[in-house]
Motif scaffolding. Structure first.
Motif, PDB file in Angstrom:
ATOM      1  N   GLU A 118      -0.399  -4.530 -25.946  1.00  0.00           N
ATOM      2  CA  GLU A 118      -1.654  -4.335 -25.219  1.00  0.00           C
ATOM      3  C   GLU A 118      -1.815  -5.550 -24.326  1.00  0.00           C
ATOM      4  N   PHE A 119      -2.229  -5.337 -23.086  1.00  0.00           N
ATOM      5  CA  PHE A 119      -2.515  -6.498 -22.244  1.00  0.00           C
ATOM      6  C   PHE A 119      -3.688  -6.202 -21.322  1.00  0.00           C
ATOM      7  N   LEU A 120      -4.243  -7.269 -20.767  1.00  0.00           N
ATOM      8  CA  LEU A 120      -5.342  -7.115 -19.820  1.00  0.00           C
ATOM      9  C   LEU A 120      -4.775  -7.136 -18.413  1.00  0.00           C
ATOM     10  N   TRP A 121      -5.402  -6.395 -17.519  1.00  0.00           N
ATOM     11  CA  TRP A 121      -4.976  -6.428 -16.120  1.00  0.00           C
ATOM     12  C   TRP A 121      -6.099  -5.943 -15.232  1.00  0.00           C
ATOM     13  N   GLN A 122      -5.863  -6.031 -13.917  1.00  0.00           N
ATOM     14  CA  GLN A 122      -6.652  -5.234 -12.993  1.00  0.00           C
ATOM     15  C   GLN A 122      -5.675  -4.243 -12.423  1.00  0.00           C
ATOM     16  N   GLU A 123      -6.166  -3.048 -12.114  1.00  0.00           N
ATOM     17  CA  GLU A 123      -5.311  -2.097 -11.394  1.00  0.00           C
ATOM     18  C   GLU A 123      -6.132  -1.525 -10.253  1.00  0.00           C
ATOM     19  N   GLY A 124      -5.600  -1.658  -9.059  1.00  0.00           N
ATOM     20  CA  GLY A 124      -6.253  -1.131  -7.873  1.00  0.00           C
ATOM     21  C   GLY A 124      -5.612   0.193  -7.501  1.00  0.00           C
ATOM     22  N   HIS A 125      -6.427   1.151  -7.100  1.00  0.00           N
ATOM     23  CA  HIS A 125      -5.914   2.469  -6.688  1.00  0.00           C
ATOM     24  C   HIS A 125      -6.665   2.872  -5.429  1.00  0.00           C
ATOM     25  N   THR A 126      -5.927   3.084  -4.364  1.00  0.00           N
ATOM     26  CA  THR A 126      -6.578   3.327  -3.070  1.00  0.00           C
ATOM     27  C   THR A 126      -5.941   4.518  -2.360  1.00  0.00           C
ATOM     28  N   ALA A 127      -6.724   5.152  -1.498  1.00  0.00           N
ATOM     29  CA  ALA A 127      -6.226   6.301  -0.726  1.00  0.00           C
ATOM     30  C   ALA A 127      -6.667   6.142   0.722  1.00  0.00           C
ATOM     31  N   PHE A 128      -5.748   6.440   1.648  1.00  0.00           N
ATOM     32  CA  PHE A 128      -5.988   6.261   3.082  1.00  0.00           C
ATOM     33  C   PHE A 128      -5.591   7.526   3.846  1.00  0.00           C
ATOM     34  N   ALA A 129      -6.113   7.602   5.068  1.00  0.00           N
ATOM     35  CA  ALA A 129      -5.747   8.719   5.944  1.00  0.00           C
ATOM     36  C   ALA A 129      -4.358   8.509   6.539  1.00  0.00           C
ATOM     37  N   THR A 130      -3.951   7.222   6.712  1.00  0.00           N
ATOM     38  CA  THR A 130      -2.679   6.957   7.397  1.00  0.00           C
ATOM     39  C   THR A 130      -1.795   5.994   6.608  1.00  0.00           C
ATOM     40  N   LYS A 131      -0.496   6.084   6.854  1.00  0.00           N
ATOM     41  CA  LYS A 131       0.459   5.190   6.219  1.00  0.00           C
ATOM     42  C   LYS A 131       0.283   3.755   6.708  1.00  0.00           C
ATOM     43  N   VAL A 132      -0.068   3.610   7.983  1.00  0.00           N
ATOM     44  CA  VAL A 132      -0.255   2.267   8.560  1.00  0.00           C
ATOM     45  C   VAL A 132      -1.286   1.468   7.752  1.00  0.00           C
ATOM     46  N   GLU A 133      -2.406   2.132   7.420  1.00  0.00           N
ATOM     47  CA  GLU A 133      -3.450   1.447   6.636  1.00  0.00           C
ATOM     48  C   GLU A 133      -2.946   1.092   5.235  1.00  0.00           C
ATOM     49  N   ALA A 134      -2.211   2.022   4.638  1.00  0.00           N
ATOM     50  CA  ALA A 134      -1.682   1.784   3.282  1.00  0.00           C
ATOM     51  C   ALA A 134      -0.704   0.610   3.300  1.00  0.00           C
ATOM     52  N   ASP A 135       0.209   0.609   4.282  1.00  0.00           N
ATOM     53  CA  ASP A 135       1.196  -0.483   4.399  1.00  0.00           C
ATOM     54  C   ASP A 135       0.506  -1.838   4.547  1.00  0.00           C
ATOM     55  N   GLN A 136      -0.554  -1.857   5.342  1.00  0.00           N
ATOM     56  CA  GLN A 136      -1.258  -3.116   5.599  1.00  0.00           C
ATOM     57  C   GLN A 136      -1.898  -3.643   4.315  1.00  0.00           C
ATOM     58  N   GLU A 137      -2.519  -2.744   3.548  1.00  0.00           N
ATOM     59  CA  GLU A 137      -3.173  -3.183   2.309  1.00  0.00           C
ATOM     60  C   GLU A 137      -2.165  -3.714   1.292  1.00  0.00           C
ATOM     61  N   VAL A 138      -1.003  -3.057   1.206  1.00  0.00           N
ATOM     62  CA  VAL A 138       0.033  -3.506   0.265  1.00  0.00           C
ATOM     63  C   VAL A 138       0.287  -5.002   0.439  1.00  0.00           C
ATOM     64  N   LEU A 139       0.407  -5.427   1.696  1.00  0.00           N
ATOM     65  CA  LEU A 139       0.744  -6.829   1.967  1.00  0.00           C
ATOM     66  C   LEU A 139      -0.463  -7.759   1.810  1.00  0.00           C
ATOM     67  N   GLU A 140      -1.660  -7.253   2.106  1.00  0.00           N
ATOM     68  CA  GLU A 140      -2.864  -8.080   1.916  1.00  0.00           C
ATOM     69  C   GLU A 140      -3.055  -8.403   0.435  1.00  0.00           C
ATOM     70  N   ILE A 141      -2.835  -7.402  -0.407  1.00  0.00           N
ATOM     71  CA  ILE A 141      -2.973  -7.615  -1.857  1.00  0.00           C
ATOM     72  C   ILE A 141      -1.863  -8.536  -2.361  1.00  0.00           C
ATOM     73  N   LEU A 142      -0.648  -8.334  -1.852  1.00  0.00           N
ATOM     74  CA  LEU A 142       0.470  -9.185  -2.279  1.00  0.00           C
ATOM     75  C   LEU A 142       0.179 -10.654  -1.956  1.00  0.00           C
ATOM     76  N   GLU A 143      -0.455 -10.901  -0.818  1.00  0.00           N
ATOM     77  CA  GLU A 143      -0.820 -12.271  -0.443  1.00  0.00           C
ATOM     78  C   GLU A 143      -1.833 -12.863  -1.438  1.00  0.00           C
ATOM     79  N   LEU A 144      -2.755 -12.034  -1.942  1.00  0.00           N
ATOM     80  CA  LEU A 144      -3.693 -12.530  -2.967  1.00  0.00           C
ATOM     81  C   LEU A 144      -2.931 -12.893  -4.245  1.00  0.00           C
ATOM     82  N   TYR A 145      -1.928 -12.097  -4.584  1.00  0.00           N
ATOM     83  CA  TYR A 145      -1.117 -12.421  -5.763  1.00  0.00           C
ATOM     84  C   TYR A 145      -0.349 -13.729  -5.561  1.00  0.00           C
ATOM     85  N   ARG A 146       0.171 -13.918  -4.354  1.00  0.00           N
ATOM     86  CA  ARG A 146       0.843 -15.207  -4.067  1.00  0.00           C
ATOM     87  C   ARG A 146      -0.135 -16.359  -4.279  1.00  0.00           C
TER      88      ARG A 146
END
Length: 502
Positions: free
Chosen positions: A171-199
């Motif tokens: 068992e572990f604790l986490w956050q899990e984000g789940h998002t839905a967009f109209a376009t792939k461009v928006e989804a791609d952009q968020e992937v990297l914005e979140i990755l930067e927060l993890y960095r």
């Protein structure tokens, strides 16, 4: 002879204080780690294998990371929600690749009291299948998008491989984000914005260098389109460790769960989805990277306690005045925003207290004795390098601020230097095997073929575990014309990090 005396002295200290670690980080890393997380009062073992009690010393660190991340995602207009822990079998199995990836680890509830449940219920290993039927219900038209949710929760994965506190637990604790967009461009952009927060969590808070990159097709999230990650490395064991992941799920889940919307032209379209998570594993990585033979070493930005003040009264010293100086020092530093306490227990010697707080990894110790009192100064001792310095009470706050930020920076730089010394650039299979046996983080030219990666895994299987791709770094070195893959001899397409991993 000198070393024998030193050893005898060490045994003496251990006997006298009941403190000190039995194992050394460089000699027996696994035992050292298990000992340090318990002795540092981060966890306690529980009577169910693979489950651990997270003690306040750990939870404060988790809450610090949580406060940072939660505020950042709120700025991105991502909202918190909470979904149930349970999921039915037929929903769980909707996305075949996805559930195949998790099936062996799913825990099932089959009974209520003495009676069997008609339908067994799964405990979430992750929440895609819990949430997406409701995404389908809530998303109707383009005005319902983007839908961006996050939840802070626990998940259960019934691991049978070697459980390790923080790193692999049931068992572990986490956050899990789940998002839905109209376009792939928006989804791609968020992937990297979140990755930067993890960095930033790893580098700015935990003082751990990470590599940002993309996972191979073999290692990506089951059922997703592509996975990005931040990868850390543990020099002592020569193993990579996935720090956090940000996935673009593409439209796969939208297809399975019929998450459709009417776009601006009045046409039916499927959404593009992401999911992303980081876990309490972050804390284990921090212990592994910074800890030493005296115990934990906590970066000041996340330490539950940044400064411990210890009175050092000699036989005829004015104990009351010393204690009073300790209290006023704590007050002064607390008012300035530092997490500070005094250890005024009179049943422990100063030496015992030093060892105790070193074991717990407190970044800075302040000692106040008769001489310090007379000179209107305090003595500060750094946990990371043991450097001692006398500083006047008049400039206490400014100097402590500087020292803490120097500790944070020094920890990061030392960890980066150690990690960088382990990176080995190779071109051939023989060099690869030599580097692997030498506990290196290997950067190799690769043809990017799944069969080749499977073959490398098969050829390196052994007691220490097989080698696999860790990630293909976004920051790619130049690939000279005609470079061949180290494993297949075919033309290489990219540089990829390889190694053993947790």
């Amino acid at each position: 002879m000198a070393s024998r005396n030193a050893n005898a002295r060490k045994k003496e200290v251990k006997k006298e204080t009941g403190l000190g670690l039995t194992y050394k980080k460089d000699e027996n890393f696994g035992e050292w780690y298990s000992e340090v997380v318990v002795s540092g009062e981060m966890i306690e073992y529980y009577d169910i294998s693979g489950c651990y009690i997270l003690r306040p010393w750990t939870m404060t660190i988790w809450e610090t990371l949580q406060a940072f991340f939660d505020a950042e995602i709120k700025k991105m207009n991502i909202k918190n929600a909470y979904f149930p822990l349970f999921v039915t079998e037929n929903v769980l199995q909707k996305e075949k690749d996805h559930i195949e990836g998790f099936a062996p680890e799913v825990a099932w509830v089959t009974k209520s009291g003495q009676s069997d449940l008609e339908v067994p219920i799964a405990i979430r290993p992750t929440s895609e299948t819990v949430m997406y039927p409701y995404f389908s219900k809530w998303i109707r038209g383009h005005r319902d998008l983007p839908l961006r949710l996050n939840q802070w929760c626990n998940v259960v994965r019934w691991e049978f491989s070697h459980p390790t506190p923080f790193i692999r637990s049931r068992e572990f604790l986490w956050q899990e984000g789940h998002t839905a967009f109209a376009t792939k461009v928006e989804a791609d952009q968020e992937v990297l914005e979140i990755l930067e927060l993890y960095r930033r969590i790893y580098e700015e808070f935990l003082a751990i260098p990470v590599v940002k990159g993309r996972k191979s097709e073999l290692e990506k999230f089951a059922g997703g389109l592509y996975t990005t990650s931040v990868e850390a490395f543990i020099p002592n064991t020569g193993r990579g460790i996935q720090g956090a992941t940000s996935h673009c799920l593409g439209q796969n889940f939208a297809k399975m769960f019929q998450i459709n919307f009417e776009n601006e032209k009045g046409e039916r379209a499927m959404v593009w989805q992401n999911s992303w998570a980081y876990t309490t594993r972050t804390i284990g990585v921090m212990v592994m990277v910074h800890g030493d033979d005296k115990g934990l070493v906590l970066p000041p930005r996340v330490a539950s306690l940044q400064i411990i003040v210890v009175p050092v009264p000699y036989k005829d010293a004015n104990t009351d005045a010393i204690f009073e100086a300790c209290r006023s020092t704590v007050q002064k530093l607390s008012d300035a925003g530092f997490r500070t306490e005094a250890d005024l227990r009179d049943n422990y010697s100063p030496g015992w207290k030093y060892s105790h707080w070193e074991m717990k990894g407190v970044p800075l110790r302040i000692e106040i004795g008769p001489k310090d009192l007379a000179n209107n100064q305090v003595r500060v001792v750094r946990r990371d390098n043991g450097v001692k310095k006398d500083i006047p009470v008049s400039s206490l706050v400014e100097q402590v601020k500087e020292i803490l930020s120097s500790i944070q920076e020094t920890l990061f730089n030392a960890a980066k230097e150690k990690r960088d010394a382990c990176i080995k650039v190779i071109n051939t299979w023989d060099e690869f095997i030599a580097a692997l046996n030498d506990k290196k983080l290997i950067l190799a030219p690769w043809c990017d073929e799944e069969e080749v990666e499977k073959d490398v895994k098969a050829r390196t299987k052994g007691e220490l575990g097989a080698a696999k791709t860790l990630c293909t770094p976004f920051d790619q070195p130049r690939l000279p014309e005609g470079t061949l893959c180290f494993a297949s001899g075919k033309p290489a397409k990219k540089w990829t990090y390889w190694g053993r991993s947790y």
